[in-house]
Design a protein around this motif. Structure first.
Motif, PDB file in Angstrom:
ATOM      1  N   LEU A   1     -32.761  -0.907   9.744  1.00 25.54           N
ATOM      2  CA  LEU A   1     -31.309  -0.752   9.758  1.00 25.54           C
ATOM      3  C   LEU A   1     -30.652  -1.660   8.719  1.00 25.54           C
ATOM      4  O   LEU A   1     -29.700  -1.261   8.045  1.00 25.54           O
TER       5      LEU A   1
ATOM      6  N   THR B   1     -19.029   8.496   2.387  1.00 16.53           N
ATOM      7  CA  THR B   1     -19.124   8.309   3.843  1.00 16.53           C
ATOM      8  C   THR B   1     -20.228   7.312   4.166  1.00 16.53           C
ATOM      9  O   THR B   1     -20.053   6.421   5.006  1.00 16.53           O
ATOM     10  N   PHE B   2     -21.358   7.455   3.504  1.00 15.27           N
ATOM     11  CA  PHE B   2     -22.466   6.536   3.727  1.00 15.27           C
ATOM     12  C   PHE B   2     -22.102   5.120   3.266  1.00 15.27           C
ATOM     13  O   PHE B   2     -22.505   4.134   3.885  1.00 15.27           O
TER      14      PHE B   2
ATOM     15  N   THR C   1     -34.035   5.732   2.989  1.00 18.09           N
ATOM     16  CA  THR C   1     -32.672   6.102   3.374  1.00 18.09           C
ATOM     17  C   THR C   1     -31.950   6.782   2.217  1.00 18.09           C
ATOM     18  O   THR C   1     -31.302   7.817   2.391  1.00 18.09           O
TER      19      THR C   1
ATOM     20  N   ILE D   1     -29.605   7.098   8.334  1.00 13.56           N
ATOM     21  CA  ILE D   1     -29.714   5.960   9.250  1.00 13.56           C
ATOM     22  C   ILE D   1     -30.915   6.153  10.185  1.00 13.56           C
ATOM     23  O   ILE D   1     -31.665   5.211  10.459  1.00 13.56           O
ATOM     24  N   GLY D   2     -31.106   7.392  10.640  1.00 10.52           N
ATOM     25  CA  GLY D   2     -32.239   7.675  11.521  1.00 10.52           C
ATOM     26  C   GLY D   2     -33.571   7.393  10.859  1.00 10.52           C
ATOM     27  O   GLY D   2     -34.467   6.796  11.469  1.00 10.52           O
TER      28      GLY D   2
ATOM     29  N   VAL E   1     -30.590  10.651   2.278  1.00 10.18           N
ATOM     30  CA  VAL E   1     -29.151  10.929   2.139  1.00 10.18           C
ATOM     31  C   VAL E   1     -28.898  11.803   0.916  1.00 10.18           C
ATOM     32  O   VAL E   1     -28.090  12.748   0.965  1.00 10.18           O
TER      33      VAL E   1
ATOM     34  N   SER F   1     -26.834  14.029   4.704  1.00  8.57           N
ATOM     35  CA  SER F   1     -26.523  13.608   6.068  1.00  8.57           C
ATOM     36  C   SER F   1     -26.642  12.093   6.208  1.00  8.57           C
ATOM     37  O   SER F   1     -27.719  11.526   5.978  1.00  8.57           O
ATOM     38  N   VAL F   2     -25.545  11.458   6.587  1.00  6.31           N
ATOM     39  CA  VAL F   2     -25.553  10.014   6.801  1.00  6.31           C
ATOM     40  C   VAL F   2     -26.387   9.659   8.029  1.00  6.31           C
ATOM     41  O   VAL F   2     -27.165   8.703   8.015  1.00  6.31           O
ATOM     42  N   LEU F   3     -26.234  10.458   9.087  1.00  3.63           N
ATOM     43  CA  LEU F   3     -26.982  10.187  10.320  1.00  3.63           C
ATOM     44  C   LEU F   3     -28.487  10.303  10.087  1.00  3.63           C
ATOM     45  O   LEU F   3     -29.271   9.522  10.625  1.00  3.63           O
ATOM     46  N   ALA F   4     -28.891  11.288   9.275  1.00  5.67           N
ATOM     47  CA  ALA F   4     -30.314  11.435   8.960  1.00  5.67           C
ATOM     48  C   ALA F   4     -30.811  10.219   8.187  1.00  5.67           C
ATOM     49  O   ALA F   4     -31.939   9.747   8.415  1.00  5.67           O
TER      50      ALA F   4
ATOM     51  N   LEU G   1     -20.831   2.390   5.694  1.00  9.38           N
ATOM     52  CA  LEU G   1     -21.744   1.582   6.503  1.00  9.38           C
ATOM     53  C   LEU G   1     -21.881   0.172   5.951  1.00  9.38           C
ATOM     54  O   LEU G   1     -22.007  -0.791   6.718  1.00  9.38           O
TER      55      LEU G   1
END
Length: 341
Positions: free
Chosen positions: A236, A157-158, A87, A101-102, A91, A96-99, A161
């Motif tokens: 996660l 931003t990350f 992760t 987490i994905g 990042v 990309s935060v979504l990348a 979470l």
């Protein structure tokens, strides 16, 4: 006089004996800790307890599915470590935060499938299989991390979470984002386990695998699905560790998570033999463990005492589960013999 008794009886049945004992133990613990320190009920401290529940709670949700199906996954902490490093790398490289987490979910899912493959196709006992991957996945985490060191992530931003909060107002510190994620996942898992065919199949698989197979349940497919879910949730949890510590951690922050998750599930009423356990019970046990750790920290009790306490709780939980199972078998045998005569 009968109506109150009937109402109380219905409440007892809805809560469950195991959950009621957990609630009583939790209330007793809270009363003891609160009597020793005035800071326990402060908004900031309650926020910390909720935040600390998230990582172990997510892993415990997946572990509940595994143990109810008569399996065990000792590698979840190492899976979280691998996901944490990956992760951080994603990042940092993509922004990309979504990348990030994905990739944590994909890494966890893939490693969970590896566990399921070893257990299903190589016919290795789940304890032995995941003990082996516990070591292997930890090694992979260090190999992925450049030089075997933590990977720093300075993305604000990350970071939300792991340390973000919702509904903050005035002196109220808000609700941790990580806790909200845990709540959503736990509610979803509770719904699946209690109302769907997939959930009933997990209980059947753990309670009587022969009968489940004869009923048309594909045990191999179920095992892959269960370990994949457990792995994804562990991934996660690893992403949340990365967000909280601002670094991808091969070991620190994820080591020992398997012990806490397994302890929580057994404390929540699951049996080592499978076929029994609930998400609600596991979450109550996670809250109890988080409260215990928080209280010991507030009282200045050294960390190694916490490890001793958690180890004793695991032994106690398994021993109580085995006693309950033996007692149920004796009752069933007595009823069978009475019916035969």
């Amino acid at each position: 006089m009968n109506k109150p008794d009937g109402f109380l009886k219905r409440i007892m049945q809805a809560i469950g004996a195991e959950n009621l004992s957990l609630i009583i133990a939790l209330l007793a613990m809270v009363a003891l800790i609160a009597s020793q320190t005035e800071f326990f009920f402060s908004a900031r401290n309650l926020f910390n307890i909720a935040q600390n529940m998230a990582v172990v709670g997510l892993i415990a949700v997946g572990m509940t599915l595994v143990i109810v199906s008569a399996g065990l996954d000792i590698s979840v902490g190492s899976i979280a470590g691998c996901a944490s490093v990956m992760t951080a790398l994603v990042v940092v490289s993509t922004g990309s935060v979504l990348a990030g987490i994905g990739i944590s979910l994909l890494v966890g899912l893939a490693l969970g499938l590896v566990n399921a493959g070893i257990i299903s196709f190589l016919r290795v006992n789940p304890v032995v299989a995941t003990l082996a991957t516990f070591s292997a996945f930890r090694g992979i985490a260090f190999l992925i991390a450049p030089g075997g060191r933590p990977v720093g992530v300075l993305d604000p931003t990350f970071a939300q979470l792991g340390s973000g909060r919702l509904f903050q107002m005035g002196e109220f510190p808000g609700v941790p984002v990580a806790f909200v994620i845990l709540l959503v996942v736990a509610l979803g898992a509770h719904f699946v386990m209690s109302t769907t065919v997939f959930g009933r199949s997990i209980y059947s698989m753990g309670g009587n695998p022969v009968a489940a197979r004869l009923a048309g349940i594909n045990l191999t497919r179920m095992r892959f699905a269960i370990y994949a879910i457990s792995g994804a949730l562990s991934g996660l949890a690893g992403a949340i560790v990365t967000a909280r510590t601002s670094s991808g951690q091969p070991a620190s922050g994820t080591q020992g998570l398997e012990l806490e998750a397994i302890t929580a599930v057994f404390l929540g009423g699951a049996l080592l033999a499978g076929g029994k356990g609930t998400i609600v019970g596991s979450m109550l046990a996670v809250l109890l463990l988080a409260t215990l750790s928080n209280g010991m920290n507030l009282l200045g009790i050294p960390t190694f005492y916490q490890l001793v306490a958690k180890g004793l709780l695991l032994v106690l939980a398994v021993a109580i589960g085995q006693w309950r199972m033996a007692h149920a078998e004796r009752v069933q045998a007595r009823l069978t013999s009475t019916g035969a005569t």
